[in-house]
Design a protein around this motif. Structure first.
Motif, PDB file in Angstrom:
ATOM      1  N   LEU A 107      -6.959  -1.379  -3.507  1.00  0.00           N
ATOM      2  CA  LEU A 107      -7.327  -2.419  -4.464  1.00  0.00           C
ATOM      3  C   LEU A 107      -6.106  -2.964  -5.195  1.00  0.00           C
ATOM      4  O   LEU A 107      -5.945  -4.184  -5.335  1.00  0.00           O
ATOM      5  CB  LEU A 107      -8.352  -1.895  -5.464  1.00  0.00           C
ATOM      6  CG  LEU A 107      -9.720  -1.534  -4.883  1.00  0.00           C
ATOM      7  CD1 LEU A 107     -10.616  -0.927  -5.952  1.00  0.00           C
ATOM      8  CD2 LEU A 107     -10.382  -2.749  -4.256  1.00  0.00           C
ATOM      9  N   LEU A 108      -5.258  -2.067  -5.650  1.00  0.00           N
ATOM     10  CA  LEU A 108      -4.034  -2.499  -6.316  1.00  0.00           C
ATOM     11  C   LEU A 108      -3.158  -3.292  -5.342  1.00  0.00           C
ATOM     12  O   LEU A 108      -2.614  -4.334  -5.705  1.00  0.00           O
ATOM     13  CB  LEU A 108      -3.258  -1.298  -6.868  1.00  0.00           C
ATOM     14  CG  LEU A 108      -1.916  -1.617  -7.525  1.00  0.00           C
ATOM     15  CD1 LEU A 108      -2.109  -2.507  -8.744  1.00  0.00           C
ATOM     16  CD2 LEU A 108      -1.194  -0.332  -7.900  1.00  0.00           C
ATOM     17  N   GLU A 120      -4.054  -5.045  -2.716  1.00  0.00           N
ATOM     18  CA  GLU A 120      -4.629  -6.369  -2.478  1.00  0.00           C
ATOM     19  C   GLU A 120      -4.376  -7.300  -3.664  1.00  0.00           C
ATOM     20  O   GLU A 120      -4.068  -8.481  -3.478  1.00  0.00           O
ATOM     21  CB  GLU A 120      -6.119  -6.254  -2.196  1.00  0.00           C
ATOM     22  CG  GLU A 120      -6.414  -5.656  -0.830  1.00  0.00           C
ATOM     23  CD  GLU A 120      -7.890  -5.380  -0.592  1.00  0.00           C
ATOM     24  OE1 GLU A 120      -8.700  -5.506  -1.550  1.00  0.00           O
ATOM     25  OE2 GLU A 120      -8.237  -5.045   0.550  1.00  0.00           O
ATOM     26  N   ASP A 121      -4.507  -6.765  -4.877  1.00  0.00           N
ATOM     27  CA  ASP A 121      -4.226  -7.571  -6.066  1.00  0.00           C
ATOM     28  C   ASP A 121      -2.774  -8.035  -6.090  1.00  0.00           C
ATOM     29  O   ASP A 121      -2.479  -9.188  -6.415  1.00  0.00           O
ATOM     30  CB  ASP A 121      -4.532  -6.790  -7.348  1.00  0.00           C
ATOM     31  CG  ASP A 121      -6.021  -6.644  -7.615  1.00  0.00           C
ATOM     32  OD1 ASP A 121      -6.821  -7.357  -6.969  1.00  0.00           O
ATOM     33  OD2 ASP A 121      -6.376  -5.798  -8.466  1.00  0.00           O
ATOM     34  N   ILE A 122      -1.869  -7.135  -5.748  1.00  0.00           N
ATOM     35  CA  ILE A 122      -0.447  -7.466  -5.785  1.00  0.00           C
ATOM     36  C   ILE A 122      -0.100  -8.474  -4.695  1.00  0.00           C
ATOM     37  O   ILE A 122       0.653  -9.423  -4.936  1.00  0.00           O
ATOM     38  CB  ILE A 122       0.411  -6.190  -5.707  1.00  0.00           C
ATOM     39  CG1 ILE A 122       0.301  -5.448  -7.047  1.00  0.00           C
ATOM     40  CG2 ILE A 122       1.866  -6.515  -5.355  1.00  0.00           C
ATOM     41  CD1 ILE A 122       0.977  -4.126  -7.114  1.00  0.00           C
ATOM     42  N   GLN A 136      -2.143 -10.655  -3.429  1.00  0.00           N
ATOM     43  CA  GLN A 136      -2.723 -11.920  -3.879  1.00  0.00           C
ATOM     44  C   GLN A 136      -1.820 -12.584  -4.926  1.00  0.00           C
ATOM     45  O   GLN A 136      -1.550 -13.781  -4.866  1.00  0.00           O
ATOM     46  CB  GLN A 136      -4.119 -11.692  -4.442  1.00  0.00           C
ATOM     47  CG  GLN A 136      -4.807 -12.970  -4.876  1.00  0.00           C
ATOM     48  CD  GLN A 136      -6.210 -12.706  -5.405  1.00  0.00           C
ATOM     49  OE1 GLN A 136      -6.594 -11.577  -5.678  1.00  0.00           O
ATOM     50  NE2 GLN A 136      -6.973 -13.771  -5.556  1.00  0.00           N
ATOM     51  N   GLU A 137      -1.345 -11.805  -5.888  1.00  0.00           N
ATOM     52  CA  GLU A 137      -0.460 -12.348  -6.924  1.00  0.00           C
ATOM     53  C   GLU A 137       0.855 -12.837  -6.312  1.00  0.00           C
ATOM     54  O   GLU A 137       1.384 -13.882  -6.694  1.00  0.00           O
ATOM     55  CB  GLU A 137      -0.194 -11.297  -8.005  1.00  0.00           C
ATOM     56  CG  GLU A 137       0.763 -11.741  -9.088  1.00  0.00           C
ATOM     57  CD  GLU A 137       0.247 -12.906  -9.945  1.00  0.00           C
ATOM     58  OE1 GLU A 137       1.099 -13.623 -10.518  1.00  0.00           O
ATOM     59  OE2 GLU A 137      -0.980 -13.097 -10.040  1.00  0.00           O
ATOM     60  N   SER A 172       2.255   1.703  -3.427  1.00  0.00           N
ATOM     61  CA  SER A 172       1.254   2.013  -4.454  1.00  0.00           C
ATOM     62  C   SER A 172       0.437   3.253  -4.095  1.00  0.00           C
ATOM     63  O   SER A 172      -0.715   3.371  -4.504  1.00  0.00           O
ATOM     64  CB  SER A 172       0.337   0.810  -4.677  1.00  0.00           C
ATOM     65  OG  SER A 172      -0.344   0.477  -3.485  1.00  0.00           O
ATOM     66  N   ARG A 201       0.836  -1.216   0.000  1.00  0.00           N
ATOM     67  CA  ARG A 201       0.000   0.000   0.000  1.00  0.00           C
ATOM     68  C   ARG A 201       0.861   1.253   0.000  1.00  0.00           C
ATOM     69  O   ARG A 201       0.546   2.234  -0.671  1.00  0.00           O
ATOM     70  CB  ARG A 201      -0.950   0.013   1.194  1.00  0.00           C
ATOM     71  CG  ARG A 201      -2.193  -0.818   0.933  1.00  0.00           C
ATOM     72  CD  ARG A 201      -3.222  -0.617   1.969  1.00  0.00           C
ATOM     73  NE  ARG A 201      -3.920   0.645   1.746  1.00  0.00           N
ATOM     74  CZ  ARG A 201      -4.901   1.050   2.515  1.00  0.00           C
ATOM     75  NH1 ARG A 201      -5.294   0.323   3.542  1.00  0.00           N
ATOM     76  NH2 ARG A 201      -5.503   2.190   2.276  1.00  0.00           N
ATOM     77  N   ALA A 228       3.274  -2.928 -12.425  1.00  0.00           N
ATOM     78  CA  ALA A 228       1.955  -2.295 -12.505  1.00  0.00           C
ATOM     79  C   ALA A 228       2.087  -0.823 -12.868  1.00  0.00           C
ATOM     80  O   ALA A 228       1.320  -0.301 -13.690  1.00  0.00           O
ATOM     81  CB  ALA A 228       1.204  -2.448 -11.183  1.00  0.00           C
TER      82      ALA A 228
END
Length: 173
Positions: A36-37, A39-41, A43-44, A31, A28, A76
């Motif tokens: 949202l970004l 959490e996506d990162i 997760q990935e 970014s 966080r 990203a």
């Protein structure tokens, strides 16, 4: 499927429980607060860790996670920067634009995050010494400490900072 090792689900769950919250906070910050970004990162990153489970030594898991997450943040940002402005107008972006500036901002975020993990005594002395450019004598006078104590805190604070950066996947000099 001979030759393929089964995934140790308990180890993956333990890794998630141990590292996910710190990883999310770290991403966080990198970014610019985009949850949202981030959490996506995360997760990935954890998906990649799951895919490589058993291949990353246990003592290297945390540095590997932070390095992978940092690289995903950079990727990203580069993807967003490559899009025309009208295509990414609704996406939060940093106004840096130049890769070296992005790298500098990410490095600053890493150092800030690592500094936060240090003790207050080490952090304040390092900030005074490196960012405010005070001498050890000036720090000692300002903080009411013996000069030897300040020198010791600078020395051990740097060691702790180096370790904190390594935990975040940054290789030292």
């Amino acid at each position: 499927m001979s030759g393929v090792r089964p995934v140790d689900e308990q180890a993956v769950r333990a890794m998630y429980e141990q590292h996910a919250s710190a990883l999310l906070a770290f991403v966080r910050r990198l970014s610019a607060g985009d949850r949202l970004l981030a959490e996506d990162i995360v997760q990935e990153t954890l998906l990649r860790a799951w895919q490589k489970s058993g291949r990353v030594p246990i003592e290297q898991v945390r540095p590997w996670l932070f390095t992978t997450a940092r690289r995903l943040v950079i990727d990203a940002h580069r993807r967003r920067s490559a899009r025309p402005p009208e295509a990414s107008a609704d996406l939060p972006t940093t106004a840096l634009g130049v890769e070296s500036e992005v790298d500098m901002a990410l490095d600053a975020a890493l150092v800030t995050d690592a500094l936060r993990s240090l003790s207050v005594q080490h952090r304040t002395v390092l900030i005074d010494y490196f960012y405010r450019r005070y001498t050890t004598t000036e720090i000692a006078a300002d903080r009411g400490l013996p000069a030897g104590t300040v020198r010791s805190r600078v020395h051990y604070g740097l060691q702790a900072l180096r370790l904190a950066l390594q935990e975040r996947g940054v290789d030292g000099p």
